[in-house]
Motif scaffolding. Structure first.
Motif, PDB file in Angstrom:
ATOM      1  N   TYR A  77       3.553   8.263  -1.823  1.00  0.00           N
ATOM      2  CA  TYR A  77       4.478   7.317  -1.204  1.00  0.00           C
ATOM      3  C   TYR A  77       4.447   5.941  -1.846  1.00  0.00           C
ATOM      4  CZ  TYR A  77       4.961  10.980   2.248  1.00  0.00           C
ATOM      5  OH  TYR A  77       5.202  12.179   2.865  1.00  0.00           O
ATOM      6  N   LYS A  78       3.766   5.847  -2.973  1.00  0.00           N
ATOM      7  CA  LYS A  78       3.701   4.599  -3.743  1.00  0.00           C
ATOM      8  C   LYS A  78       3.242   3.417  -2.888  1.00  0.00           C
ATOM      9  CE  LYS A  78       6.971   6.081  -7.143  1.00  0.00           C
ATOM     10  NZ  LYS A  78       7.992   6.985  -7.021  1.00  0.00           N
ATOM     11  N   LEU A  79       2.252   3.676  -2.037  1.00  0.00           N
ATOM     12  CA  LEU A  79       1.731   2.630  -1.157  1.00  0.00           C
ATOM     13  C   LEU A  79       0.965   1.566  -1.932  1.00  0.00           C
ATOM     14  CD1 LEU A  79       0.473   4.791   1.849  1.00  0.00           C
ATOM     15  CD2 LEU A  79       2.579   3.455   1.685  1.00  0.00           C
ATOM     16  N   MET A  80       0.381   1.959  -3.073  1.00  0.00           N
ATOM     17  CA  MET A  80      -0.398   0.993  -3.846  1.00  0.00           C
ATOM     18  C   MET A  80       0.489  -0.113  -4.393  1.00  0.00           C
ATOM     19  SD  MET A  80      -3.184   3.372  -5.736  1.00  0.00           S
ATOM     20  CE  MET A  80      -2.921   5.077  -5.315  1.00  0.00           C
ATOM     21  N   ARG A  81       1.737   0.207  -4.668  1.00  0.00           N
ATOM     22  CA  ARG A  81       2.657  -0.827  -5.154  1.00  0.00           C
ATOM     23  C   ARG A  81       3.262  -1.616  -4.005  1.00  0.00           C
ATOM     24  NH1 ARG A  81       3.934  -0.886 -10.411  1.00  0.00           N
ATOM     25  NH2 ARG A  81       3.554   0.971 -11.628  1.00  0.00           N
ATOM     26  N   ARG A  82       3.516  -0.935  -2.886  1.00  0.00           N
ATOM     27  CA  ARG A  82       4.173  -1.589  -1.758  1.00  0.00           C
ATOM     28  C   ARG A  82       3.232  -2.468  -0.947  1.00  0.00           C
ATOM     29  NH1 ARG A  82       6.995   3.517   0.463  1.00  0.00           N
ATOM     30  NH2 ARG A  82       5.724   2.943   2.243  1.00  0.00           N
ATOM     31  N   ASP A  83       2.007  -2.001  -0.727  1.00  0.00           N
ATOM     32  CA  ASP A  83       1.068  -2.762   0.112  1.00  0.00           C
ATOM     33  C   ASP A  83      -0.361  -2.585  -0.419  1.00  0.00           C
ATOM     34  OD1 ASP A  83      -0.021  -4.287   2.084  1.00  0.00           O
ATOM     35  OD2 ASP A  83       0.587  -2.996   3.751  1.00  0.00           O
TER      36      ASP A  83
END
Length: 180
Positions: free
Chosen positions: A16-22
Motif C-alpha cells: 500500500y506504499k505506506l512508507m512513502r505516504r506516512d
C-alpha cells in the motif's frame, strides 16, 4: 510469531506504499515491533538464570550479545529501531549478572552495561552519519540542478549576444564581422 507479524506488516507497507505516504507512522510501528521482540528476547537471560545457585549460563550471554550486535548492525540508519530491540535484551542481561552477587558475574554485568552504552552510542553515531550523508547527497543534487539551470541560462544569453554581435540592430542584416 512476533517476527512473522513484523514481516507481514512490512509486506502491507510495501503493497500500500505506506512508507512513502506516512514514513513516520511506519517507523514508529517498526520500533514498537522491535521493542516487543526485544522484550521477548529479554526473558531469555532471566529464564536461564539459576536462582538457587545464583549462577548464569555464560553461553547465553554470548548468544544474547551476538543477537544484540546483529540488530545494531542491521539498523545503521535508524538508531531507535536497534536500541528498541537490543536495549531490553542487554538490560535484562546486565540485571541478571549484577543481581547474582558473585564477583565474576558482577564484573561481567558491568562489562555488559558498558557494551550497552557503547552499542547505544555507536547506533546514534551511525544514524547521524547516515543522515549527514543523505543531506550531502540532497545538497549535491540540488547544486547540480542549480548549475544545470544556470548553464542553460548562460547558453541562452550567449546565443542572444552572438545574434546582437553579428547583426545590425537597426536593419537586422548581418554585419561586417560575420564575413571576417
Amino acid at each position: 510469531f512476533i517476527n512473522g507479524a513484523r514481516y507481514a506488516f512490512l509486506l502491507v507497507c510495501k503493497r500500500y506504499k505506506l512508507m512513502r505516504r506516512d514514513p513516520d507512522r511506519v517507523l514508529r510501528a517498526l520500533v514498537a515491533g522491535a521493542l516487543v521482540s526485544g522484550l521477548c528476547w529479554a526473558g531469555i537471560p532471566l529464564f536461564f538464570h539459576d536462582a538457587a545457585s545464583g549462577t548464569y549460563h555464560g553461553q547465553i550471554f554470548f548468544i544474547i550479545t551476538g543477537v544484540a550486535a546483529g540488530a545494531m548492525i542491521q539498523s545503521t540508519a535508524y538508531a531507535r529501531h536497534a536500541i528498541a530491540f537490543f536495549g531490553p535484551v542487554l538490560l535484562a542481561t546486565v540485571f541478571t549478572f549484577l543481581q547474582a552477587g558473585d564477583m565474576l558475574q558482577t564484573i561481567v554485568g558491568i562489562n555488559a552495561s558498558m557494551l550497552l552504552m557503547l552499542m547505544t552510542r555507536a547506533s546514534l553515531k551511525s544514524e547521524a552519519a547516515y543522515v549527514a550523508s543523505q543531506n550531502a547527497a540532497l545538497t549535491a543534487t540540488s547544486l547540480a540542478r542549480s548549475l544545470s539551470q544556470a548553464n542553460r541560462e548562460i547558453q541562452s544569453k550567449n546565443g542572444r549576444l552572438e545574434v546582437l554581435a553579428n547583426r545590425d540592430p537597426l536593419t537586422g542584416l548581418v554585419n561586417r564581422s560575420v564575413f571576417h
